[in-house]
Write a protein that holds these residues in place. Structure first.
Motif, PDB file in Angstrom:
ATOM      1  N   ILE A 162       0.834  -1.206   0.000  1.00 47.95           N
ATOM      2  CA  ILE A 162       0.000   0.000   0.000  1.00 47.95           C
ATOM      3  C   ILE A 162       0.865   1.251   0.000  1.00 47.95           C
ATOM      4  N   VAL A 189      -9.928   5.545  -4.128  1.00 45.88           N
ATOM      5  CA  VAL A 189      -9.606   4.132  -3.919  1.00 45.88           C
ATOM      6  C   VAL A 189      -9.077   3.524  -5.209  1.00 45.88           C
ATOM      7  N   ALA A 193      -5.656   1.395  -5.926  1.00 44.94           N
ATOM      8  CA  ALA A 193      -5.814  -0.011  -6.326  1.00 44.94           C
ATOM      9  C   ALA A 193      -5.086  -0.315  -7.627  1.00 44.94           C
ATOM     10  N   LEU A 196      -1.328  -1.125  -6.997  1.00 46.93           N
ATOM     11  CA  LEU A 196      -0.930  -2.256  -6.163  1.00 46.93           C
ATOM     12  C   LEU A 196      -0.245  -3.305  -7.026  1.00 46.93           C
ATOM     13  N   ASP A 203     -10.253  -8.762  -7.002  1.00 45.55           N
ATOM     14  CA  ASP A 203     -10.007  -9.019  -5.586  1.00 45.55           C
ATOM     15  C   ASP A 203     -10.462 -10.436  -5.244  1.00 45.55           C
ATOM     16  N   TRP A 222      -5.350  -4.884   1.514  1.00 48.25           N
ATOM     17  CA  TRP A 222      -6.251  -4.007   0.757  1.00 48.25           C
ATOM     18  C   TRP A 222      -7.279  -4.841  -0.013  1.00 48.25           C
ATOM     19  N   GLN A 223      -6.795  -5.827  -0.726  1.00 47.71           N
ATOM     20  CA  GLN A 223      -7.641  -6.580  -1.645  1.00 47.71           C
ATOM     21  C   GLN A 223      -8.690  -7.442  -0.940  1.00 47.71           C
ATOM     22  N   ALA A 225     -10.456  -6.807   1.706  1.00 50.06           N
ATOM     23  CA  ALA A 225     -11.342  -6.032   2.583  1.00 50.06           C
ATOM     24  C   ALA A 225     -12.742  -6.641   2.672  1.00 50.06           C
TER      25      ALA A 225
END
Length: 260
Positions: A162, A189, A193, A196, A203, A222-223, A225
Motif C-alpha cells: 500500500i 480508492v 488499487a 498495487l 479481488d 487491501w484486496q 477487505a
C-alpha cells in the motif's frame, strides 16, 4: 484393509461434496495462505522439518488442479513474506527458494500448464536465481492463452504494498505538476488499487489459511477487505480435496455483504 475402506469412504464423501457444489455459487478468485509446512514435517516424523517445503511445493500443483477442475478463474498463493526471506535461518530460506525454483516455477513453465503467472511482492529481496526463475515463468506464460491466472505473492507485505502504491501515485502526479492539495482533492480508492502489485486483477472472493492460525499476516490487506475468510486446522501439505471442498461449501452458504 482399513486403508482401503477409509479411501473408499473418503472418495464417496468427496464426490458427495462435489455434487452439492455443482451449479452453486463458487468463488471466481481464491487466495490461499499455505501455512504449516515445517509443522507438518515434524508431525510426520521427519528429522529435518525443512523437508516440509518440498512437500508443500509439490502439493500446490495438486491444489491448482482442483481449482482448474472446478473452473476457479484466479488463484493467489502466499509463498513467503518479506520477513520470511530476511529474518529466517539462511539454510531454511535457501531450501525454500530452491523448492520454488525447481518445483513451482519449473512446472508452471510447461507448455501444458493452464496457468498464467503474475508476481506480487518485493522481488529484489529474493536470490537472483529465484527471481530469474519466477520472472521466466511469468514472461513465458503471459501470452500463452492459458485460461487461468495464478498470482504468486513472494517477498510480499501488504502494508509495504500500500505504501509503494501511494508513493507511485504521488510521484506520478508530482511529475505532472500537481500539488499535494490537488492530489488530496482527487485521491480515490481506484487510483491506489491500480498501483498495487495486483493492479488490474480481481479481488479475492475467498481467502483460505491452513494450519489453524486465525490471522492474515499482512496478506492482501487491501484486496481482501470484503473477502470471505476460511481458516482450516490442517497443515498445508496435508490439505486434502475434501478440506478444499468444505471451504467452498462454507463460501457458498454465506451471504456476502461487501461492507454493508
Amino acid at each position: 484393509m482399513f486403508e482401503s475402506v477409509r479411501g473408499a469412504v473418503y472418495g464417496l464423501y468427496a464426490r458427495r461434496l462435489s455434487r452439492r457444489l455443482a451449479g452453486g455459487r463458487l468463488p471466481r478468485h481464491v487466495a490461499m495462505v499455505m501455512d504449516g509446512n515445517r509443522r507438518w514435517a515434524r508431525q510426520m516424523g521427519f528429522d529435518d522439518p525443512r523437508v516440509g517445503h518440498r512437500y508443500g511445493a509439490e502439493h500446490l500443483d495438486e491444489v491448482l488442479g482442483w481449482c482448474a477442475e472446478l473452473g476457479i478463474q484466479h488463484v493467489t498463493v502466499f509463498v513467503a513474506s518479506v520477513d520470511n526471506v530476511r529474518k529466517r535461518d539462511a539454510g531454511e530460506v535457501g531450501n525454500l527458494m530452491r523448492m520454488i525454483e525447481e518445483v513451482v516455477a519449473e512446472r508452471l513453465r510447461r507448455p501444458a500448464s493452464p496457468w498464467r503467472v503474475h508476481l506480487a511482492g518485493r522481488l529484489d529481496v529474493l536470490p537472483d536465481s529465484t527471481r530469474h526463475a519466477l520472472k521466466l515463468a511469468e514472461e513465458s506464460t503471459r501470452d500463452s492463452g492459458a485460461p487461468f491466472g495464478l498470482t504468486i505473492a513472494i517477498g510480499y507485505d501488504g502494508r509495504e504494498e500500500i505504501v509503494a502504491a501511494v508513493r507511485a501515485l504521488l510521484e506520478q502526479e508530482a511529475l505532472a505538476g500537481r500539488t499535494v492539495d490537488d492530489i488530496a482533492q482527487t485521491l480515490s480508492v481506484e487510483q491506489i488499487a491500480q498501483r498495487l502489485y495486483t493492479g488490474g486483477l480481481p479481488d479475492p472472493d475467498l481467502v483460505i489459511r491452513t494450519s489453524g492460525e486465525h490471522r492474515m499476516s499482512g496478506f492482501l490487506l487491501w484486496q481482501a477487505a470484503y473477502s470471505e475468510l476460511y481458516f482450516c486446522d490442517v497443515y498445508w501439505p496435508g490439505f486434502r480435496k475434501v478440506d478444499f471442498l468444505r471451504a467452498l461449501r462454507s463460501y457458498a452458504a454465506r451471504h456476502r455483504r461487501f461492507g454493508g
